[in-house]
Write an enzyme that holds these catalytic residues in place. Structure first.
Site, PDB file in Angstrom:
ATOM      1  N   TYR A  59      -9.639  -6.911  -2.154  1.00 49.43           N
ATOM      2  CA  TYR A  59      -9.214  -5.699  -2.878  1.00 49.43           C
ATOM      3  C   TYR A  59     -10.410  -5.047  -3.574  1.00 49.43           C
ATOM      4  CZ  TYR A  59      -5.986  -2.934  -5.883  1.00 49.43           C
ATOM      5  OH  TYR A  59      -5.294  -1.927  -6.534  1.00 49.43           O
TER       6      TYR A  59
ATOM      7  N   SER B 147      -9.188   2.261  -7.658  1.00 49.49           N
ATOM      8  CA  SER B 147      -8.735   1.370  -8.732  1.00 49.49           C
ATOM      9  C   SER B 147      -9.906   1.193  -9.697  1.00 49.49           C
ATOM     10  CB  SER B 147      -8.380   0.006  -8.118  1.00 49.49           C
ATOM     11  OG  SER B 147      -8.276  -0.995  -9.109  1.00 49.49           O
TER      12      SER B 147
HETATM   13  N1  LIG Z   1      -0.426  -1.344 -10.202  1.00 46.83           N
HETATM   14  C1  LIG Z   1      -1.701  -1.358 -10.594  1.00 46.83           C
HETATM   15  O1  LIG Z   1      -2.056  -1.951 -11.629  1.00 46.83           O
HETATM   16  C2  LIG Z   1      -2.740  -0.607  -9.795  1.00 46.83           C
HETATM   17  C3  LIG Z   1      -4.023  -0.486 -10.343  1.00 46.83           C
HETATM   18  C4  LIG Z   1      -5.001   0.181  -9.628  1.00 46.83           C
HETATM   19  C5  LIG Z   1      -4.700   0.732  -8.391  1.00 46.83           C
HETATM   20  N2  LIG Z   1      -3.440   0.603  -7.873  1.00 46.83           N
HETATM   21  C6  LIG Z   1      -3.181   1.186  -6.559  1.00 46.83           C
HETATM   22  O2  LIG Z   1      -2.082   2.077  -6.647  1.00 46.83           O
HETATM   23  C7  LIG Z   1      -1.491   2.194  -5.348  1.00 46.83           C
HETATM   24  C8  LIG Z   1       0.016   2.042  -5.463  1.00 46.83           C
HETATM   25  O3  LIG Z   1       0.312   0.684  -5.791  1.00 46.83           O
HETATM   26  P1  LIG Z   1       1.499   0.258  -6.776  1.00 46.83           P
HETATM   27  O4  LIG Z   1       0.870  -0.344  -7.949  1.00 46.83           O
HETATM   28  O5  LIG Z   1       2.462   1.366  -6.927  1.00 46.83           O
HETATM   29  O6  LIG Z   1       2.118  -0.973  -5.944  1.00 46.83           O
HETATM   30  P2  LIG Z   1       3.567  -1.200  -5.288  1.00 46.83           P
HETATM   31  O7  LIG Z   1       3.455  -2.520  -4.603  1.00 46.83           O
HETATM   32  O8  LIG Z   1       4.629  -1.015  -6.313  1.00 46.83           O
HETATM   33  O9  LIG Z   1       3.674  -0.027  -4.213  1.00 46.83           O
HETATM   34  C9  LIG Z   1       2.875  -0.010  -3.044  1.00 46.83           C
HETATM   35  C10 LIG Z   1       3.656   0.687  -1.922  1.00 46.83           C
HETATM   36  O10 LIG Z   1       2.816   0.693  -0.746  1.00 46.83           O
HETATM   37  C11 LIG Z   1       3.648   0.359   0.373  1.00 46.83           C
HETATM   38  N3  LIG Z   1       2.851  -0.207   1.465  1.00 46.83           N
HETATM   39  C12 LIG Z   1       2.267  -1.432   1.514  1.00 46.83           C
HETATM   40  N4  LIG Z   1       1.681  -1.607   2.707  1.00 46.83           N
HETATM   41  C13 LIG Z   1       1.906  -0.481   3.439  1.00 46.83           C
HETATM   42  C14 LIG Z   1       1.543  -0.076   4.748  1.00 46.83           C
HETATM   43  N5  LIG Z   1       0.850  -0.866   5.573  1.00 46.83           N
HETATM   44  N6  LIG Z   1       1.921   1.164   5.166  1.00 46.83           N
HETATM   45  C15 LIG Z   1       2.650   1.977   4.343  1.00 46.83           C
HETATM   46  N7  LIG Z   1       3.038   1.633   3.093  1.00 46.83           N
HETATM   47  C16 LIG Z   1       2.659   0.414   2.647  1.00 46.83           C
HETATM   48  C17 LIG Z   1       4.628  -0.662  -0.187  1.00 46.83           C
HETATM   49  O11 LIG Z   1       5.761  -0.808   0.662  1.00 46.83           O
HETATM   50  C18 LIG Z   1       4.948  -0.052  -1.559  1.00 46.83           C
HETATM   51  O12 LIG Z   1       6.009   0.868  -1.450  1.00 46.83           O
HETATM   52  C19 LIG Z   1      -2.179   1.146  -4.473  1.00 46.83           C
HETATM   53  O13 LIG Z   1      -3.204   1.753  -3.727  1.00 46.83           O
HETATM   54  C20 LIG Z   1      -2.765   0.197  -5.493  1.00 46.83           C
HETATM   55  O14 LIG Z   1      -3.854  -0.520  -4.981  1.00 46.83           O
HETATM   56  C21 LIG Z   1      -2.468  -0.056  -8.551  1.00 46.83           C
END
Ligand SMILES: NC(=O)c1ccc[n+]([C@@H]2O[C@H](COP(=O)([O-])OP(=O)(O)OC[C@H]3O[C@@H](n4cnc5c(N)ncnc54)[C@H](O)[C@@H]3O)[C@@H](O)[C@H]2O)c1
Length: 271
Positions: A154, A141
């Site tokens: 985080y 991230s």
């Molecule tokens: N959305 C943002 O702004 C952002 C920014 C930087 C990084 N990220 C990273 O991107 C990645 C995806 O996140 P997103 O934004 O799509 O969020 P999201 O919440 O929409 O999706 C996350 C997914 O991970 C799954 N998950 C959670 N815990 C789990 C576990 N223990 N085992 C298996 N699956 C699990 C959830 O069920 C969900 O489907 C993450 O690593 C997040 O930290 C997101």
């Protein structure tokens, strides 16, 4: 990796957000998918959204559970005959000052965000070695280099993912395996909706209001993020920023290593 056509791609967190968009984009590129998540209903919705004829298997996997991740890797190879790419994407966040968080809150984030990525990396590595070319994509991230308050576990876990990726890049330099360290800025997904709110910075906002506010601020859609990540894989990028905000935060953090996050922190805490 020049093409993803007919490549077997294992992907965690495929039930929502960036993971779902990655599954759709990878299917469009002709990849064979092994999708994992804890959310079975969401995973099925992802599968239903894929073009007819996509070769896909689904797996109920909690990435914080080491045994489940290793069993999944074995199942992927049994089902698809091998695996070329692992994308460790599943993640969660919490909200609360470090002083107010207990160790369970901290471990919840760390077990998924850091250990989930480590298990996925180590469980799939031996199988990636058996292919002509393998690729590990670990989602960190901007918080992997730019921390802000109320996001301590985080921030720490994403810094650890970045360090893991940088170490792997060095250690696997002369192998058949490429690493991409992904650093998205704000992406419009369910990340806030799925977060554990211990003590919010803005107590007047409900979780849904906080999620709606985040979606307004986040400048990149999940589809755009997925396309950038897939391009990064196809170009064997080692470090990938996702979104204009990620580039701005990267530049300001390099220019003012402590001063910039201090300033943002002061503004957020004043709010
Ligand atoms: N959305 C943002 O702004 C952002 C920014 C930087 C990084 N990220 C990273 O991107 C990645 C995806 O996140 P997103 O934004 O799509 O969020 P999201 O919440 O929409 O999706 C996350 C997914 O991970 C799954 N998950 C959670 N815990 C789990 C576990 N223990 N085992 C298996 N699956 C699990 C959830 O069920 C969900 O489907 C993450 O690593 C997040 O930290 C997101």
């Amino acid at each position: 990796m020049k093409s993803l056509n007919q490549k077997v791609v294992a992907l965690t967190g495929a039930a929502s957000g960036i993971g779902r968009a990655l599954a759709q984009e990878l299917a469009a590129k002709g990849a064979i998918l092994a999708l994992a998540d804890v959310n079975a209903a969401g995973l099925q919705e992802t599968v239903d959204s894929l073009p007819a004829g996509t070769r896909v298997s689904t797996h109920a996997v909690d990435v914080a559970n080491k045994e489940q991740v290793y069993q999944w890797a074995e199942a992927v190879v049994q089902t698809h005959g091998g695996v070329d790419v692992i994308i460790n994407n599943a993640g969660v966040a919490s909200q609360g000052l470090i002083e107010d968080l207990n160790y369970d809150d901290f471990n919840w984030v760390f077990d998924i965000v850091f250990y989930g990525v480590l298990y996925g990396t180590k469980a799939f590595l031996p199988y990636l070695r058996q292919r002509p070319e393998g690729h590990i994509v670990n989602i960190s991230s901007v918080n992997g280099f730019f921390p802000f308050p109320s996001n301590g576990p985080y921030n720490c876990a994403k810094h650890a993912v970045k360090a893991l990726n940088q170490t792997l890049i060095q250690e696997l330099r002369d192998s058949n395996i490429h690493i991409t360290s992904v650093h998205p800025g704000g992406i419009k997904t369910n990340i806030v909706r799925n977060s554990r709110i211990v003590k919010p910075l803005s107590p007047k906002l409900s979780k849904e209001q906080a999620a709606a506010r985040f979606e307004k601020i986040a400048g990149t859609t999940a589809d755009q993020a997925a396309r950038i990540i897939i391009n990064g894989i196809l170009k064997n990028k080692e470090r990938l920023l996702v979104g204009k905000d990620a580039y701005v935060l990267d530049l300001l953090t390099r220019t003012f290593p402590q001063g910039f996050s201090n300033l943002v922190g002061r503004i957020m805490l004043r709010e």
